[in-house]
Write a protein that holds these residues in place. Structure first.
Motif, short mmCIF file in Angstrom:
data_model
loop_
_atom_site.label_atom_id
_atom_site.label_comp_id
_atom_site.label_asym_id
_atom_site.label_seq_id
_atom_site.Cartn_x
_atom_site.Cartn_y
_atom_site.Cartn_z
N VAL A 48 -14.57 34.16 37.08
CA VAL A 48 -14.40 34.79 35.79
C VAL A 48 -15.65 34.48 34.97
N ASN A 49 -16.35 35.52 34.58
CA ASN A 49 -17.66 35.36 33.91
C ASN A 49 -18.50 34.33 34.67
N ASN A 50 -18.60 34.51 35.98
CA ASN A 50 -19.41 33.66 36.88
C ASN A 50 -18.89 32.25 37.07
N ARG A 51 -17.69 31.99 36.62
CA ARG A 51 -17.15 30.64 36.75
C ARG A 51 -16.01 30.66 37.75
N PHE A 52 -16.07 29.79 38.75
CA PHE A 52 -14.97 29.71 39.70
C PHE A 52 -13.74 29.16 39.00
N ILE A 53 -12.62 29.84 39.16
CA ILE A 53 -11.38 29.30 38.56
C ILE A 53 -10.26 29.31 39.59
N LYS A 54 -9.28 28.45 39.35
CA LYS A 54 -8.07 28.44 40.17
C LYS A 54 -6.98 29.11 39.37
N SER A 55 -6.34 30.10 39.96
CA SER A 55 -5.26 30.76 39.24
C SER A 55 -4.19 31.24 40.21
N PRO A 56 -3.12 30.46 40.35
CA PRO A 56 -2.02 30.89 41.24
C PRO A 56 -1.45 32.23 40.79
N TYR A 57 -1.50 32.46 39.50
CA TYR A 57 -0.94 33.70 38.96
C TYR A 57 -1.74 34.91 39.45
N LEU A 58 -3.06 34.85 39.29
CA LEU A 58 -3.88 35.98 39.74
C LEU A 58 -3.90 36.07 41.26
N ASN A 59 -3.83 34.92 41.91
CA ASN A 59 -3.77 34.93 43.36
C ASN A 59 -2.55 35.72 43.81
N HIS A 60 -1.46 35.57 43.08
CA HIS A 60 -0.25 36.31 43.43
C HIS A 60 -0.48 37.81 43.28
N ALA A 61 -1.27 38.18 42.29
CA ALA A 61 -1.57 39.60 42.09
C ALA A 61 -2.26 40.18 43.33
N VAL A 62 -3.20 39.41 43.88
CA VAL A 62 -3.93 39.90 45.05
C VAL A 62 -3.01 39.91 46.28
N THR A 63 -2.34 38.79 46.51
CA THR A 63 -1.51 38.68 47.69
C THR A 63 -0.44 39.77 47.71
N SER A 64 0.11 40.05 46.53
CA SER A 64 1.17 41.06 46.49
C SER A 64 0.61 42.45 46.82
N SER A 65 -0.65 42.67 46.55
CA SER A 65 -1.23 43.97 46.90
C SER A 65 -1.33 44.14 48.40
N PHE A 66 -1.35 43.03 49.11
CA PHE A 66 -1.45 43.08 50.57
C PHE A 66 -0.07 43.15 51.22
N ARG A 67 0.96 43.13 50.41
CA ARG A 67 2.31 43.03 50.95
C ARG A 67 2.51 44.02 52.10
N GLU A 68 3.10 43.54 53.15
CA GLU A 68 3.41 44.35 54.33
C GLU A 68 2.19 44.69 55.17
N MET A 69 1.02 44.32 54.71
CA MET A 69 -0.15 44.52 55.58
C MET A 69 -0.50 43.22 56.28
N ILE A 70 -0.04 42.10 55.72
CA ILE A 70 -0.33 40.81 56.35
C ILE A 70 0.97 40.01 56.48
#
Ligand code: ADP
Ligand code: MG
Length: 604
Positions: free
Chosen positions: A254-276
Motif C-alpha cells: 500500500v503506497n509502496n509499503r508492505f502490509i499484512k492484512s488478513p481482511y484484504l487477503n480474504h478478498a483475494v482468496t475469495s476471488s479464487f473460490r472454486e479455482m483452487i
C-alpha cells in the motif's frame, strides 16, 4: 519513606524503546533499507554476516547527510520527514517516527559514513550504547553507509532470544524481498557471509517478481490493473495452479509499503473460490495506491499494520479487480500469454469448433465453473452495506472441519482373512468383516503408516539411502536454499542425501531405498512447501515438521489405482500402527460401519 521514582538514564530508556522497533536482525534490515529508499537512492546494497548477528550493513547512493544531520540522526524522535502532526496524513516516505537509528544505536555498535553530493568531504561517526565514540572527517562516496555490529551485544537476554542463523536469515530475506518488491526501479543486492544471494537489476514489477520469487512464475502470472478516482490497484496474481500450501508468496503493497492484512487477503482468496483447493493459498503481489489521507500508517511501531479510512471499499475493490483479471485470463488465455509451439499444433486449436463439441463442452464442469454463480468473474451486484463482515466469512468456511472419530473396534481384522477387498473412487478401500465393514481413506492411512515408520527410524538406525547413478542437481530459491541446508542433516537420517553445490544449488546423491522416485525437483519443492506449512506450528520440533512433511510427500495419493496386494498391504500396515485411526493431522483414516447399526437403519 524516601521518594522512589527516578528518571531512567537515556541509554536504558533507549534500549527499552528499541525493543519495539528492533526485535531481531531483520527489523534493523527493514529500517535501514527504508532509510536508503527515503534518501532517494537508486542503488542499495545489503551486507550480512552471521544472519545479521555480527554485521548488518546498508550502503546507498542517496542524498547523504550533513555533519549536523549525521549527529542528529541518532537522537530519538529525530526525523527530517515530518514536522507537524498534520504531516502524518500526507506521508510519502517509508519512515517518519525518527526512532530507527536511535534504537539501533542503543542495541548495537554502529558506524555511519555519509557524504552529500555537494560536499567535498564526508563524515564518519561511531556510536555505541547510544554514546558517540568517535567522529571524524573522511573521504567517502556520495551517499550513506550504516554498519551495525554485534546486535544486542549489551542486552544479552535479547541476544539469547535470537533463533538459529538459518531462521534469522529467512526473516532477513523476507524483509529484503518486501522492500525490493515495492521498488523495482531501484537496484538492490544482498550478500550473506561474502556470498552473493540477490543481484536485482532495476526493471518493472514483473521482472522483479521473477527475480525474487523465481522464474517458474514466468508464464504463471495474471496481470491486475484497475484505476478509479479513489484508488489504483495493479500487480499480479498467480494462476490457480500456482496456489501453494503455505501463505508464501502473498504481498500487499500500500503506497509502496508492505502490509499484512488478513481482511484484504480474504478478498483475494475469495476471488479464487472454486479455482483452487480450499486449504491452498494463491500467490499475489498487489500494489494499492491511494491518497495518504485515506490511510493511517501510524498504528503499529513497525508499520506493518495500517488502518484504511474505509476498509470495505478497498475490500470490494480488490475483490472485483482480481475477479476481473482472472475472468479475462480464463476467457482469453491466448491474448495474455505466449502459447507453447506444441500446444499451437493441437487439433483443438487448429480445427474449427463444431456444434457437437460445443454441446459437450457446455455440459462439462469446467464450462459450468465459469458460467454459473461463484464463477471467477461473477461479481455480485452490491447493495449498500451488504458486504458481510469478514469474520463471518471465515467462520463459515471453518464449519466443515470434521472431528476425528474415536474408539473404533478392531475386531473385524481378525475376521477378515478371506474377505474381498475393493477400491472405490480411487481413494477408499472397502474391507468387509463379520461385524460390518470399514472404509479406509488410502492417502490418510498411508500418511499414518509412513509417519510412524519415520518416527521409529529415529529410535533405531537411519533409513538406508540408495545412491543415485546419475545425481540430480536441484536449484531452489535463496530462501529455500537456506532451509534445505538447515534440513540436510535430518534428511540424511531419513534416506535423502542432499549436498550443497554452489549458489542455491544442491546435488541429490541418493534417496530412500524403498521410496519410489521420479521428478525429484517436484518432490523437494513440495517437501519444502509442506515444511513451511508446518512452520507456524510452534509446538512442533524441526524433526516433527520434517517427518510430517515427508509422510505427506511420500504417501500414495488419492486418485491412485491400487492393486489388491497393495490394498492388503496398506490395511495390514495401518493396523500395525500405534494410532491407526487418525492421520498425523488428526483426520480419520477410516470409518467403521457396523452391521447391526446398518440393519437398524433398514428397520430390521
Ligand atoms: P525516520 O526514518 O523515521 O525519519 P530514522 O531514525 O530511521 O527515522 O532516521 C533519522 C533521520 O536520519 C532520517 O529522517 C533521515 O533524515 C536521516 N537518515 C537516516 N538514514 C539515512 C540515509 N541512508 N541517507 C540519508 N539520510 C538518512
Ligand atoms: Mg527510518
Amino acid at each position: 519513606m524516601p521518594d522512589c521514582i527516578a528518571l531512567l538514564p537515556d541509554h536504558i530508556a533507549n534500549q527499552i524503546a528499541a525493543g519495539e522497533v528492533i526485535q531481531r536482525p531483520a527489523s534493523a534490515v527493514k529500517e535501514l533499507l527504508e532509510n536508503a529508499v527515503d534518501a532517494g537512492a537508486t542503488e542499495i546494497k545489503l551486507i550480512i554476516t552471521d544472519a545479521g548477528k555480527s554485521l548488518i550493513q546498508v550502503i546507498d547512493n542517496g542524498t547523504g547527510m550533513s555533519e549536523t544531520d549525521a549527529r542528529m540522526s541518532f537522537e530519538r524522535h529525530a526525523t527530517s520527514k515530518i514536522q507537524t502532526i498534520d504531516d502524518l496524513f500526507q506521508i510519502r516516505t517509508m519512515g517518519f517516527r525518527g526512532e530507527a537509528l536511535a534504537s539501533i544505536a542503543a542495541v548495537a555498535q554502529v558506524e555511519l559514513k555519509t557524504k552529500k553530493a555537494d560536499d567535498t568531504t564526508g563524515i564518519f561517526i561511531e556510536v555505541e550504547n547510544s554514546v558517540v565514540k568517535k567522529q571524524e572527517v573522511i573521504a567517502a562516496p556520495t551517499g550513506t553507509s550504516i554498519a551495525m555490529k554485534n546486535l544486542f551485544f549489551n542486552v544479552p537476554a535479547r541476544r539469547n532470544f535470537l533463533k538459529s542463523n538459518a531462521a534469522e536469515m529467512r526473516h532477513i530475506i523476507d524483509e529484503f524481498t518486501r522492500v525490493s518488491l515495492a521498488f523495482p526501479n531501484i537496484f538492490f543486492s544482498l550478500f550473506s557471509n561474502n556470498q552473493p544471494v540477490f543481484h536485482l537489476e532495476p526493471g518493472n514489477l514483473k521482472q522483479r517478481i521473477l527475480q525474487l520469487l523465481g522464474n517458474n512464475y514466468n508464464t504463471k502470472l495474471v496481470s491486475v490493473k484497475e484505476e478509479t478516482d479513489y484508488m489504483n490497484i495493479y500487480g499480479f496474481v498467480g494462476k490457480p495452479d500456482t496456489a501453494k500450501k503455505t501463505r508464501g508468496d502473498q504481498y500487499f503493497l500500500v503506497n509502496n509499503r508492505f502490509i499484512k492484512s488478513p481482511y484484504l487477503n480474504h478478498a483475494v482468496t475469495s476471488s479464487f473460490r472454486e479455482m483452487i483447493a480450499k486449504d491452498s493459498f494463491p500467490a499475489y503481489v498487489l500494489c494499492i495506491d491511494l491518497d495518504p489521507a485515506h490511510v493511517d500508517i501510524n498504528v503499529h511501531p513497525t508499520k506493518q499494520e495500517i488502518k484504511f479510512e474505509d476498509e470495505k471499499i478497498i475490500y470490494a475493490f480488490v475483490q472485483a479487480a482480481v475477479k476481473h483479471s482472472l475472468a479475462q485470463f480464463s476467457v482469453a488465455p491466448a491474448l495474455d500469454f505466449d502459447l507453447d509451439a506444441a500446444i499451437q499444433q493441437l487439433p483443438s486449436i487448429q480445427q474449427p469448433f463444431t456444434e457437437k463439441q460445443q454441446a459437450t463442452t457446455q455440459s462439462g464442469s469446467i464450462f459450468k465453473g465459469f458460467t454459473e454463480m461463484h464463477q471467477a468473474h461473477f461479481i455480485e451486484p452490491s447493495k449498500k452495506n451488504e458486504l458481510k463482515p469478514w469474520k463471518d466469512l471465515y467462520e463459515l468456511s471453518e464449519l466443515n472441519t470434521e472431528k476425528p472419530i474415536e474408539n473404533l473396534s478392531l475386531e473385524f481384522l481378525n475376521n477378515n482373512t478371506d474377505e474381498k477387498i475393493i477400491q472405490l473412487h480411487q481413494q477408499f478401500i472397502l474391507v468387509s468383516s463379520s461385524t460390518g465393514f470399514i472404509l479406509v481413506q488410502q492417502q490418510l492411512a498411508h500418511e499414518r503408516i509412513i509417519y510412524e515408520q519415520l518416527q521409529n527410524s529415529l529410535k533405531g538406525k537411519n533409513i538406508p539411502t540408495q545412491k543415485s547413478l546419475f545425481p540430480i542437481t536441484l536449484t531452489v530459491s535463496a530462501a529455500d536454499a537456506i532451509l534445505l541446508e538447515e534440513l540436510s542433516g535430518d534428511l540424511l537420517q531419513f534416506g535423502y542425501c542432499v549436498e550443497p553445490f554452489g549458489k542455491n544449488s544442491f546435488v541429490l546423491q541418493g534417496t530412500p531405498a524403498d521410496v519410489e522416485q521420479g521428478n525429484e525437483k517436484q518432490v523437494f519443492d513440495s517437501l519444502l512447501e509442506q515444511f513451511k506449512h508446518f512452520s507456524s506450528e510452534l509446538n512442533f520440533s524441526k524433526r516433527e515438521k520434517l517427518i510430517r512433511s515427508l509422510a505427506k510427500q511420500q504417501a500414495t495419493k488419492t486418485g491412485k489405482q491400487l492393486t489388491e496386494t497393495e490394498m492388503q498391504f496398506l490395511v495390514k500396515n495401518l493396523f500395525d500402527c500405534k494410532l491407526p485411526n487418525i492421520s498425523p493431522d488428526g483426520a480419520p483414516t477410516y470409518l467403521e460401519f457396523k452391521k447391526d447399526q446398518l440393519e437398524k437403519m433398514f428397520g430390521k
